[in-house]
Design an enzyme around this catalytic site. Structure first.
Site, PDB file in Angstrom:
ATOM      1  N   LYS A   1      -9.402   1.970  -1.878  1.00 55.35           N
ATOM      2  CA  LYS A   1      -9.633   1.468  -0.511  1.00 55.35           C
ATOM      3  C   LYS A   1     -10.971   1.935   0.060  1.00 55.35           C
ATOM      4  CE  LYS A   1      -7.128   1.251   3.907  1.00 55.35           C
ATOM      5  NZ  LYS A   1      -5.848   1.705   4.566  1.00 55.35           N
TER       6      LYS A   1
ATOM      7  N   CYS B   1      -4.834  -2.912   2.892  1.00 53.22           N
ATOM      8  CA  CYS B   1      -4.574  -2.777   4.314  1.00 53.22           C
ATOM      9  C   CYS B   1      -5.750  -3.079   5.240  1.00 53.22           C
ATOM     10  CB  CYS B   1      -3.997  -1.398   4.599  1.00 53.22           C
ATOM     11  SG  CYS B   1      -3.037  -1.426   6.114  1.00 53.22           S
TER      12      CYS B   1
ATOM     13  N   GLU C   1       0.858  -1.195   0.000  1.00 51.06           N
ATOM     14  CA  GLU C   1       0.000   0.000   0.000  1.00 51.06           C
ATOM     15  C   GLU C   1       0.893   1.244   0.000  1.00 51.06           C
ATOM     16  OE1 GLU C   1      -1.531   0.760   3.909  1.00 51.06           O
ATOM     17  OE2 GLU C   1      -3.276   1.872   3.151  1.00 51.06           O
TER      18      GLU C   1
HETATM   19  N1  ING Z   1      -3.348   0.482   8.662  1.00 51.08           N
HETATM   20  C1  ING Z   1      -3.801  -0.265   9.734  1.00 51.08           C
HETATM   21  C2  ING Z   1      -4.393  -1.635   9.397  1.00 51.08           C
HETATM   22  O1  ING Z   1      -5.582  -1.843   9.385  1.00 51.08           O
HETATM   23  C3  ING Z   1      -4.504  -0.160  11.958  1.00 51.08           C
HETATM   24  C4  ING Z   1      -4.713   0.500  10.632  1.00 51.08           C
HETATM   25  C5  ING Z   1      -3.346   0.094  12.664  1.00 51.08           C
HETATM   26  C6  ING Z   1      -5.439  -1.046  12.431  1.00 51.08           C
HETATM   27  C7  ING Z   1      -3.122  -0.543  13.880  1.00 51.08           C
HETATM   28  C8  ING Z   1      -5.235  -1.704  13.640  1.00 51.08           C
HETATM   29  C9  ING Z   1      -4.078  -1.447  14.358  1.00 51.08           C
HETATM   30  O2  ING Z   1      -3.570  -2.530   9.231  1.00 51.08           O
HETATM   31  C10 ING Z   1      -3.950   0.844   7.507  1.00 51.08           C
HETATM   32  N2  ING Z   1      -3.221   1.618   6.677  1.00 51.08           N
HETATM   33  O3  ING Z   1      -5.087   0.513   7.224  1.00 51.08           O
END
Ligand code: ING
Length: 311
Positions: free
Chosen positions: A127, A172, A47
């Site tokens: 996304k 992601c 990503e």
């Molecule tokens: N990043 C994270 C993900 O879902 C996140 C957001 C961070 C969720 C930490 C949970 C804990 O992997 C992105 N860019 O979506």
């Protein structure tokens, strides 16, 4: 005749804010050459693979924010990727921040494209599940402002016939939502490509931090198994501008087993020979949707008499 697709998951280490597109593309090309040498048909990048993960900062100046976006794909900085891919005869999947003028307005998406072996863009996904928050939250050690900088994707979850199979893309946070895989699974997806930038620490729930790597593989392995699909998950990882991001890139079989896994926190190519026909063993038995799935049972619960409405 078995349909083998040899896939390279091109994990990236940190990209600093000061790193130019040209410098990053050189790293992507190095991994592409490694992939070609390993006999890959396809290489998958993370990503937002062209820049540092900029949603970690609160910015107000739109011109500053837009420096992280691509106004054309390919553009001058990314054209070498397409040219080299065509020369090598390798497809690729690339995550990037998309800025596009559509019907008279400017739209910004967290996007990914799928490019075939003739360097033709055959698919795009924007996304849908944007995590984090939209306003500055100074209490956080770092921000997660995807809701501020991106619009929710407006292309749905398309699947594409390419590389002799059916391919889909997620980005992601999408990988944490079972329905995202299922919408692709209902289209017959045999391989789902996804990149991620995942901080170890999630400020709203620090008690989950120690499970970040477990949750990463849990959701991708489940998504693979429950839809009888290969899943390729590719990290941008390491300590990026002071924020530790998980690695754990993996190529996961339709059984849910990990076929290849990264072992570093940096630029690393992992490769697996993926037999798309292995998906049949699940799609024609335990996850034969036509035979076993009960779609009407999933009608929104609120429609049922006396149901407890969702919160
Ligand atoms: N990043 C994270 C993900 O879902 C996140 C957001 C961070 C969720 C930490 C949970 C804990 O992997 C992105 N860019 O979506």
């Amino acid at each position: 005749m078995t349909r083998i697709v040899t896939v390279g998951a091109a994990q990236l280490g940190p990209i600093s804010r000061s790193e130019s597109r040209q410098q990053v593309v050189r790293r992507l090309l190095e991994l592409m050459h490694q992939a070609k040498a390993a006999g890959c048909d396809l290489i998958v990048y993370p990503e937002l693979a062209l820049t540092t993960f900029f949603p970690r900062w609160y910015m107000e100046d739109q011109a500053e924010i837009d420096l992280f976006f691509e106004r054309e794909m390919p553009g001058a900085a990314t054209r070498p990727l397409f040219d080299e891919a065509a020369k090598l005869g390798i497809g690729f999947c690339l995550g990037y921040a998309e800025l596009i003028e559509e019907s008279g307005r400017t739209n910004r998406f967290n996007a990914t494209i799928l490019v075939d072996k003739q360097a033709r863009a055959v698919g795009k996904y924007r996304k849908v599940h944007l995590p984090g928050h939209a306003e500055h939250e100074p209490w956080r050690a770092f921000q997660h402002l995807e809701k501020r900088y991106f619009e929710i994707g407006n292309l749905g979850f398309p699947a594409y016939r390419v590389f002799d199979g059916i391919f889909g893309m997620l980005i992601c946070n999408d990988r944490r939502w079972p329905e995202a895989y299922r919408v692709l699974g209902l289209q017959g997806a045999e391989m789902i490509l996804l990149g991620y930038n995942t901080p170890v620490h999630n400020p709203p729930s620090p008690e989950h931090d120690n499970l970040a790597n477990f949750h990463n593989h849990l959701v991708m392995q489940s998504g693979a198994y429950q839809n009888g699909s290969w899943v390729v998950g590719v990290a941008k990882c390491g300590k990026e501008e002071g924020v530790e991001q998980i690695a754990g890139s993996a190529i996961i079989a339709p059984s849910g087993e990990i076929a290849a896994a990264a072992v570093t926190q940096g630029d690393e190519l992992i490769v697996a020979r993926c037999d798309l026909d292995l998906t049949r063993s699940y799609k024609t038995t335990i996850f034969n949707f036509a035979q076993h799935r009960v779609p009407e049972a999933y009608r929104p619960i609120v429609e049922r008499k006396g149901a407890v409405p969702p919160p």
